[in-house]
Design a protein around this motif. Sequence first.
Motif, mmCIF file in Angstrom:
data_model
loop_
_atom_site.group_PDB
_atom_site.id
_atom_site.type_symbol
_atom_site.label_atom_id
_atom_site.label_comp_id
_atom_site.label_asym_id
_atom_site.label_seq_id
_atom_site.Cartn_x
_atom_site.Cartn_y
_atom_site.Cartn_z
ATOM 1 N N VAL A 97 -9.463 10.039 46.255
ATOM 2 C CA VAL A 97 -8.175 10.298 45.603
ATOM 3 C C VAL A 97 -7.848 9.108 44.713
ATOM 4 O O VAL A 97 -8.437 8.031 44.847
ATOM 5 C CB VAL A 97 -7.013 10.507 46.619
ATOM 6 C CG1 VAL A 97 -7.285 11.678 47.548
ATOM 7 C CG2 VAL A 97 -6.717 9.244 47.411
ATOM 8 N N GLU A 98 -6.896 9.343 43.811
ATOM 9 C CA GLU A 98 -6.382 8.228 43.014
ATOM 10 C C GLU A 98 -4.864 8.297 43.040
ATOM 11 O O GLU A 98 -4.279 9.369 43.105
ATOM 12 C CB GLU A 98 -6.915 8.276 41.588
ATOM 13 C CG GLU A 98 -6.548 9.520 40.816
ATOM 14 C CD GLU A 98 -7.170 9.557 39.432
ATOM 15 O OE1 GLU A 98 -7.889 8.620 39.065
ATOM 16 O OE2 GLU A 98 -6.935 10.551 38.739
ATOM 17 N N ARG A 99 -4.256 7.125 43.051
ATOM 18 C CA ARG A 99 -2.798 7.038 43.028
ATOM 19 C C ARG A 99 -2.392 6.372 41.726
ATOM 20 O O ARG A 99 -2.881 5.291 41.411
ATOM 21 C CB ARG A 99 -2.289 6.269 44.241
ATOM 22 C CG ARG A 99 -2.587 6.996 45.542
ATOM 23 C CD ARG A 99 -1.988 6.343 46.732
ATOM 24 N NE ARG A 99 -2.746 5.146 47.108
ATOM 25 C CZ ARG A 99 -2.479 4.378 48.145
ATOM 26 N NH1 ARG A 99 -1.463 4.670 48.925
ATOM 27 N NH2 ARG A 99 -3.213 3.341 48.422
ATOM 28 N N THR A 100 -1.508 7.047 41.000
ATOM 29 C CA THR A 100 -1.039 6.535 39.710
ATOM 30 C C THR A 100 0.485 6.490 39.727
ATOM 31 O O THR A 100 1.126 7.197 40.515
ATOM 32 C CB THR A 100 -1.520 7.433 38.550
ATOM 33 O OG1 THR A 100 -1.064 8.772 38.778
ATOM 34 C CG2 THR A 100 -3.034 7.428 38.438
ATOM 35 N N PRO A 101 1.086 5.664 38.865
ATOM 36 C CA PRO A 101 2.550 5.613 38.824
ATOM 37 C C PRO A 101 3.155 6.975 38.472
ATOM 38 O O PRO A 101 2.606 7.722 37.656
ATOM 39 C CB PRO A 101 2.835 4.594 37.716
ATOM 40 C CG PRO A 101 1.590 3.783 37.619
ATOM 41 C CD PRO A 101 0.464 4.708 37.960
ATOM 42 N N HIS A 102 4.266 7.289 39.115
ATOM 43 C CA HIS A 102 4.999 8.517 38.834
ATOM 44 C C HIS A 102 5.539 8.428 37.406
ATOM 45 O O HIS A 102 6.072 7.394 37.014
ATOM 46 C CB HIS A 102 6.151 8.677 39.830
ATOM 47 C CG HIS A 102 6.817 9.999 39.786
ATOM 48 N ND1 HIS A 102 7.716 10.343 38.814
ATOM 49 C CD2 HIS A 102 6.700 11.084 40.597
ATOM 50 C CE1 HIS A 102 8.140 11.566 39.031
ATOM 51 N NE2 HIS A 102 7.536 12.041 40.102
ATOM 52 N N PRO A 103 5.405 9.477 36.593
ATOM 53 C CA PRO A 103 5.820 9.401 35.198
ATOM 54 C C PRO A 103 7.322 9.162 35.003
ATOM 55 O O PRO A 103 7.732 8.601 33.990
ATOM 56 C CB PRO A 103 5.407 10.758 34.608
ATOM 57 C CG PRO A 103 5.125 11.641 35.768
ATOM 58 C CD PRO A 103 4.819 10.765 36.941
ATOM 59 N N GLU A 104 8.148 9.547 35.996
ATOM 60 C CA GLU A 104 9.600 9.396 35.856
ATOM 61 C C GLU A 104 10.185 8.284 36.710
ATOM 62 O O GLU A 104 11.317 7.884 36.500
ATOM 63 C CB GLU A 104 10.281 10.720 36.193
ATOM 64 C CG GLU A 104 9.877 11.832 35.229
ATOM 65 C CD GLU A 104 10.192 13.204 35.782
ATOM 66 O OE1 GLU A 104 10.920 13.306 36.782
ATOM 67 O OE2 GLU A 104 9.673 14.172 35.203
ATOM 68 N N ASP A 105 9.436 7.800 37.683
ATOM 69 C CA ASP A 105 9.933 6.766 38.584
ATOM 70 C C ASP A 105 8.777 5.819 38.905
ATOM 71 O O ASP A 105 7.959 6.094 39.779
ATOM 72 C CB ASP A 105 10.475 7.410 39.867
ATOM 73 C CG ASP A 105 11.060 6.397 40.846
ATOM 74 O OD1 ASP A 105 10.932 5.173 40.604
ATOM 75 O OD2 ASP A 105 11.641 6.824 41.860
ATOM 76 N N GLY A 106 8.715 4.714 38.196
ATOM 77 C CA GLY A 106 7.619 3.769 38.331
ATOM 78 C C GLY A 106 7.468 3.158 39.712
ATOM 79 O O GLY A 106 6.438 2.582 40.023
#
Length: 132
Positions: A80-89
């Motif tokens: 899996v990969e975890r990336t920053p949420h587009p609306e809540d960093g």
Amino acid sequence: MHESAEEWPLGRLLSAAARAVERDWDERLRAVGLTHAALVAIDILLRTGPTGADTLARTARVQPQTMSRTLERAERDGLVERTPHPEDGRRRVVAVTEGGKRAWDTAQHIEREVLPDDPDLRRRLLQVLRST
């Protein structure tokens, strides 16, 4: 004298059968570099799409800390990969990688080897789950 499994109460028999299947499945999953916990997370993500760890934990019915540890290992293993949420960093979105999809495919074959699908057994187990 050993008591025959045929004489066990149904609850004991179900529990022993579940442990035996899980043990066999876990050993086979480990052999391909996958844990049962990671498989659950990947399965949820493939059904729901990318989401947050808290949502994954609720869906899997585990504690957020447990899911966090599972995701840390799955990310380290390239599943899996975890990336920053587009609306809540401050939040992160979890998604399945191509490696995770391949691992999930392999796990499906393993599961069918360990416990081939049986519609009658499936129906009865669902009845048990719904009644508790």
